[in-house]
Design a protein around this motif. Structure first.
Motif, PDB file in Angstrom:
ATOM      1  N   TRP A  61     -36.315  17.890 -39.616  1.00 44.11           N
ATOM      2  CA  TRP A  61     -35.091  18.378 -38.989  1.00 44.11           C
ATOM      3  C   TRP A  61     -35.312  19.655 -38.194  1.00 44.11           C
ATOM      4  CZ3 TRP A  61     -30.680  15.842 -38.356  1.00 44.11           C
ATOM      5  CH2 TRP A  61     -30.493  14.689 -39.127  1.00 44.11           C
ATOM      6  N   TYR A  62     -34.817  19.621 -36.952  1.00 41.48           N
ATOM      7  CA  TYR A  62     -34.766  20.782 -36.077  1.00 41.48           C
ATOM      8  C   TYR A  62     -33.316  21.245 -35.961  1.00 41.48           C
ATOM      9  CZ  TYR A  62     -39.337  19.365 -34.049  1.00 41.48           C
ATOM     10  OH  TYR A  62     -40.642  19.013 -33.830  1.00 41.48           O
ATOM     11  N   THR A  63     -33.124  22.540 -35.795  1.00 40.77           N
ATOM     12  CA  THR A  63     -31.851  23.030 -35.300  1.00 40.77           C
ATOM     13  C   THR A  63     -32.028  23.278 -33.801  1.00 40.77           C
ATOM     14  OG1 THR A  63     -30.136  24.712 -35.498  1.00 40.77           O
ATOM     15  CG2 THR A  63     -32.403  25.441 -35.864  1.00 40.77           C
ATOM     16  N   ASP A  64     -30.998  22.982 -33.033  1.00 42.58           N
ATOM     17  CA  ASP A  64     -31.140  22.998 -31.573  1.00 42.58           C
ATOM     18  C   ASP A  64     -30.860  24.392 -31.010  1.00 42.58           C
ATOM     19  OD1 ASP A  64     -31.540  22.255 -28.983  1.00 42.58           O
ATOM     20  OD2 ASP A  64     -29.686  21.119 -28.784  1.00 42.58           O
ATOM     21  N   GLY A  65     -31.774  25.322 -31.286  1.00 42.80           N
ATOM     22  CA  GLY A  65     -31.658  26.668 -30.736  1.00 42.80           C
ATOM     23  C   GLY A  65     -30.770  27.572 -31.569  1.00 42.80           C
ATOM     24  N   ARG A  66     -29.533  27.231 -31.746  1.00 40.45           N
ATOM     25  CA  ARG A  66     -28.633  28.028 -32.562  1.00 40.45           C
ATOM     26  C   ARG A  66     -29.024  27.881 -34.038  1.00 40.45           C
ATOM     27  NH1 ARG A  66     -22.627  27.448 -29.763  1.00 40.45           N
ATOM     28  NH2 ARG A  66     -23.271  28.216 -27.697  1.00 40.45           N
ATOM     29  N   PRO A  67     -28.624  28.862 -34.874  1.00 37.86           N
ATOM     30  CA  PRO A  67     -29.114  28.854 -36.258  1.00 37.86           C
ATOM     31  C   PRO A  67     -28.845  27.565 -37.017  1.00 37.86           C
ATOM     32  CG  PRO A  67     -28.130  30.969 -35.748  1.00 37.86           C
ATOM     33  CD  PRO A  67     -27.850  30.084 -34.577  1.00 37.86           C
ATOM     34  N   ARG A  68     -27.658  26.942 -36.800  1.00 38.05           N
ATOM     35  CA  ARG A  68     -27.341  25.739 -37.551  1.00 38.05           C
ATOM     36  C   ARG A  68     -26.637  24.730 -36.644  1.00 38.05           C
ATOM     37  NH1 ARG A  68     -29.181  25.978 -42.244  1.00 38.05           N
ATOM     38  NH2 ARG A  68     -28.287  23.946 -42.697  1.00 38.05           N
ATOM     39  N   ALA A  69     -27.368  24.271 -35.631  1.00 42.72           N
ATOM     40  CA  ALA A  69     -26.862  23.268 -34.696  1.00 42.72           C
ATOM     41  C   ALA A  69     -27.637  21.979 -34.915  1.00 42.72           C
ATOM     42  CB  ALA A  69     -27.008  23.747 -33.255  1.00 42.72           C
ATOM     43  N   PHE A  70     -27.082  21.087 -35.728  1.00 41.32           N
ATOM     44  CA  PHE A  70     -27.743  19.817 -36.043  1.00 41.32           C
ATOM     45  C   PHE A  70     -26.912  18.676 -35.478  1.00 41.32           C
ATOM     46  CE2 PHE A  70     -28.714  22.827 -39.433  1.00 41.32           C
ATOM     47  CZ  PHE A  70     -30.107  22.806 -39.431  1.00 41.32           C
ATOM     48  N   ASP A  71     -27.566  17.776 -34.756  1.00 39.88           N
ATOM     49  CA  ASP A  71     -26.836  16.671 -34.148  1.00 39.88           C
ATOM     50  C   ASP A  71     -27.842  15.654 -33.620  1.00 39.88           C
ATOM     51  OD1 ASP A  71     -27.822  17.782 -31.721  1.00 39.88           O
ATOM     52  OD2 ASP A  71     -26.029  19.014 -31.493  1.00 39.88           O
ATOM     53  N   HIS A  72     -27.399  14.763 -32.734  1.00 44.03           N
ATOM     54  CA  HIS A  72     -28.260  13.697 -32.216  1.00 44.03           C
ATOM     55  C   HIS A  72     -29.392  14.219 -31.328  1.00 44.03           C
ATOM     56  CE1 HIS A  72     -26.168  10.221 -33.797  1.00 44.03           C
ATOM     57  NE2 HIS A  72     -25.006  10.745 -33.435  1.00 44.03           N
ATOM     58  N   TYR A  73     -29.330  15.481 -30.902  1.00 38.53           N
ATOM     59  CA  TYR A  73     -30.443  16.017 -30.123  1.00 38.53           C
ATOM     60  C   TYR A  73     -31.745  16.031 -30.916  1.00 38.53           C
ATOM     61  CZ  TYR A  73     -27.887  17.237 -25.925  1.00 38.53           C
ATOM     62  OH  TYR A  73     -27.184  17.163 -24.752  1.00 38.53           O
ATOM     63  N   ASN A  74     -31.663  15.984 -32.238  1.00 37.60           N
ATOM     64  CA  ASN A  74     -32.880  15.827 -33.023  1.00 37.60           C
ATOM     65  C   ASN A  74     -33.642  14.590 -32.584  1.00 37.60           C
ATOM     66  OD1 ASN A  74     -33.760  17.356 -35.762  1.00 37.60           O
ATOM     67  ND2 ASN A  74     -31.636  17.833 -35.224  1.00 37.60           N
ATOM     68  N   GLY A  75     -32.952  13.478 -32.413  1.00 37.44           N
ATOM     69  CA  GLY A  75     -33.611  12.224 -32.091  1.00 37.44           C
ATOM     70  C   GLY A  75     -33.897  12.029 -30.621  1.00 37.44           C
ATOM     71  N   TRP A  76     -32.887  12.267 -29.761  1.00 42.78           N
ATOM     72  CA  TRP A  76     -33.076  11.925 -28.347  1.00 42.78           C
ATOM     73  C   TRP A  76     -33.676  13.061 -27.514  1.00 42.78           C
ATOM     74  CZ3 TRP A  76     -27.218  10.714 -28.364  1.00 42.78           C
ATOM     75  CH2 TRP A  76     -26.455  11.863 -28.131  1.00 42.78           C
ATOM     76  N   ALA A  77     -34.111  14.139 -28.166  1.00 45.14           N
ATOM     77  CA  ALA A  77     -34.798  15.220 -27.444  1.00 45.14           C
ATOM     78  C   ALA A  77     -35.899  15.848 -28.288  1.00 45.14           C
ATOM     79  CB  ALA A  77     -33.797  16.286 -26.987  1.00 45.14           C
ATOM     80  N   LEU A  78     -35.529  16.507 -29.376  1.00 48.16           N
ATOM     81  CA  LEU A  78     -36.471  17.367 -30.087  1.00 48.16           C
ATOM     82  C   LEU A  78     -37.617  16.589 -30.724  1.00 48.16           C
ATOM     83  CD1 LEU A  78     -33.703  19.659 -31.498  1.00 48.16           C
ATOM     84  CD2 LEU A  78     -35.604  20.465 -30.091  1.00 48.16           C
ATOM     85  N   HIS A  79     -37.404  15.366 -31.137  1.00 46.84           N
ATOM     86  CA  HIS A  79     -38.506  14.516 -31.593  1.00 46.84           C
ATOM     87  C   HIS A  79     -39.076  13.688 -30.443  1.00 46.84           C
ATOM     88  CE1 HIS A  79     -38.660  15.228 -35.884  1.00 46.84           C
ATOM     89  NE2 HIS A  79     -37.343  15.140 -35.953  1.00 46.84           N
TER      90      HIS A  79
END
Length: 635
Positions: free
Chosen positions: A211-229
């Motif tokens: 799991w990644y957070t998307d820049g902000r301290p606790r921003a978890f969403d679909h960007y984990n799959g369609w970007a960060l991974h």
């Protein structure tokens, strides 16, 4: 064009095969052609919602975000291009880079040139899609471009190496450009630096266990799959960098082990987070795992989840009568549009066609479909990094996500609640209410106005439970001295939601919303119950501290339908430390056991002991104190 016949032997769950994916890609790509500029450099789709970057940027977005699925389609077919797409995109590359421009140049009659890549500018995002598309089609496109065109395209792309992205998943866009330019021999040192820098930056966001957070301290969403991974793994795969692939591929595989449980039996992904209009891009990480061999999923499971999600949206109106993807969820939904969203933004969904890079004889295409995890048996899965608890029921295929950790709040300030992050729960069959009473939310009423949740502090997620602490906010400020410790405990389709409130004045009114259900019509039942015409039912029952509930209409419905209703409980706090608790159920099928059979016994003290007896007779005990939860071992 009509789709191929369904194959229920190979794909008993969805009926879809590789041929359906190819035909869908062809339909989406040919549908945008009438909206291309004469030299195909811009694809400006119709719509009443231009992005904040302007119409010229939106035209570039149309080019870039359709170029990527076109490249996946053609590369997956070994260069076959019956629709002549490569010729069109080659012409667009030529015309788009002749005179890089800004919006101000439009008055000078410049009709086709692309915007310049600038610091934190939208062109940087689209450059990444163009770079990956060029990388995928290099033998058939890049290598055949005339030298001056290659030089201009390379120069335009290289600007991404020298400008600052936003400090989130945007670091992956210069990385993507750098990966291509390094292979093409353009600014090789700077390109390699962009790749290294991008990986270093996103490593700061990695919290472990996939799991990644998307820049902000606790921003978890679909960007984990369609970007960060997706972006690091696809780069490593195309570069044949086995060291990178081992590291980032393992992260992806770990992520997929939990992520696979978030798709409903109807194929839907969880309705949570931003950019939901990207829809079936939620399948890109599934395909990336199969493509690189870094997945815990069987081939038949991967295809079932991916085909199920694609069908889910296509069967529910995601494509309009002109064959264009709309800004919305099922059909158009203006309330899902972010300021950065233009008419072509939904074509980020094109990354879902990554599976076409797998050859037709790959097991992901030849093995029979297997059930989705949500179809096999009831599951409760704790995901401590994002602070989530995933609850699914095989009887109806519904997946619920209980949120005790994702708030999308910046590090240096607290913004108003975003309903797609701040709610206590999200699901595959419901969306948040945008007006009126907030669903899946506990509010204190201060001068008649409901408080917000604000920043969420996760307290843990474990065996059947998740918890968090937060300070209620009103008028942009925390209520002085007031804290809430929230706990969700689940079993089957049922939930207990408990809130320990400290510091609130006696007589303070409270309100708790349950699940909003929506459709063409909604019926209200006794007390706090709502049911759609399709049978989806939401119930909310008082267990401690609330008065009997009611069901209220939701003006304007949700992304799931124009008619919607919400069960609500209310109450009044006694002052000091108070415990509120309710039982909730979201179900699409009759469980056979009434929610009223669920009981809760409370023992107050320094920590409050909660003894739950579920309707089937199963018991569970936990203790809750301000800022802490202790789950007792199961009997």
């Amino acid at each position: 064009m009509p789709l191929p016949p369904e194959d229920r032997q190979l794909s008993p769950r969805t009926g879809w095969t590789r041929e359906h994916w190819e035909a869908t890609a062809d339909d989406l790509l040919t549908a945008v052609l009438p909206y291309a500029s004469p030299a195909h450099a811009l694809i400006t789709l119709p719509g009443d919602h231009p992005s904040w970057s302007g119409r010229r940027s939106d035209g570039l977005e149309g080019f870039a975000r359709t170029f990527l699925p076109a490249a996946l389609r053609i590369a997956g077919a070994g260069g076959a291009d019956p629709h002549g797409l490569l010729e069109r995109y080659a012409a667009g590359l030529d015309a788009g880079t002749r005179t890089p421009t800004t919006e101000r140049d439009l008055a000078n009659g410049d009709d086709e040139s692309w915007p310049l890549i600038t610091d934190r500018g939208q062109a940087m995002v689209e450059a990444a899609s163009i770079a990956f598309a060029l990388r995928l089609t290099r033998p058939w496109l890049w290598d055949r471009l005339e030298g001056p065109v290659r030089e201009r395209v390379g120069r335009w792309l290289a600007a991404a190496l020298h400008h600052a992205p936003n400090d989130n998943n945007w670091w992956l866009f210069p990385l993507s450009v750098g990966g291509f330019l390094a292979e093409a021999g353009i600014e090789e040192k700077e390109a390699a630096d962009a790749v290294r820098r991008g990986l270093e930056k996103i490593d700061r966001f990695y919290l472990g266990h996939g799991w990644y957070t998307d820049g902000r301290p606790r921003a978890f969403d679909h960007y984990n799959g369609w970007a960060l991974h997706l972006y690091p793994v696809l780069h490593a795969h195309l570069a044949d960098d086995q060291n990178l692939l081992a590291e980032y591929g393992q992260r992806l595989a770990t992520h997929l082990a939990g992520y696979a449980h978030t798709f409903g039996g109807d194929g839907a992904p969880i309705h949570q987070g931003r950019s939901l209009t990207y829809r079936f891009a939620a399948t890109a990480a599934l395909w990336a795992g199969a493509l690189t061999g870094h997945t815990p999923l069987a081939p038949g499971t991967t295809r079932r989840l991916a085909s199920g999600a694609l069908r889910y949206f296509l069967d529910r109106g995601a494509v309009d009568r002109n064959g264009l993807l709309t800004l919305g969820w099922h059909g158009p939904e203006p309330r899902l549009i972010q300021p950065y969203s233009g008419p072509a933004s939904p074509y980020w969904a094109g990354s879902a066609f990554l599976g076409l890079l797998l050859p037709p004889d790959h097991p992901v295409w030849t093995r029979p479909e297997l059930p989705a995890p949500s179809e096999i048996h009831d599951t409760v899965l704790a995901l401590p990094q994002p602070g989530w608890l995933v609850q699914s029921t095989a009887r109806d295929g519904i997946v619920r996500l209980h949120n005790h950790g994702s708030d999308d709040q910046p590090a240096d300030t607290v913004q108003p609640d975003n309903p797609h992050y701040a709610r206590l729960a999200h699901s595959t069959v419901t969306g948040p209410a945008f007006g009126g009473v907030a669903d899946n939310h506990l509010a204190l009423l201060v001068a008649g106005e409901p408080t917000e949740r604000g920043r969420i502090r996760p307290l843990g997620a474990g065996d059947g439970w998740a918890a968090s602490a937060w300070q209620p906010r009103t008028a942009g400020k925390e209520l002085p001295g007031v804290t809430v410790t929230s706990l969700t405990v689940v079993h089957g389709a049922d939930e207990v939601r408990a809130h320990l409130i400290t510091g609130a004045a006696a007589g303070t009114a409270v309100r708790h919303g349950g699940w909003t259900v929506a459709g063409e019509r909604v019926e209200t039942g006794p007390a706090a119950t709502a049911r759609t015409g399709g049978g989806l039912t939401s119930e909310l029952r008082n267990l401690c501290g609330f008065t009997p509930g009611e069901t209220v209409p939701v003006p304007g419905g949700t992304a799931y339908g124009p008619a919607a209703a919400l069960p609500v409980l209310t109450g009044t706090l006694p002052g000091g430390t108070a415990l509120l608790a309710c039982a909730a159920r979201l179900a699409g099928a009759d469980s056979g056991l009434p929610l009223s059979a669920l009981t809760l016994t409370v023992e107050p003290g320094e920590s409050w002991r909660l003894a739950i007896r579920w309707p089937d007779g199963t018991t569970r005990s936990l203790s809750i104190a301000p800022g802490a939860v202790l789950a007792e071992p199961r009997n």
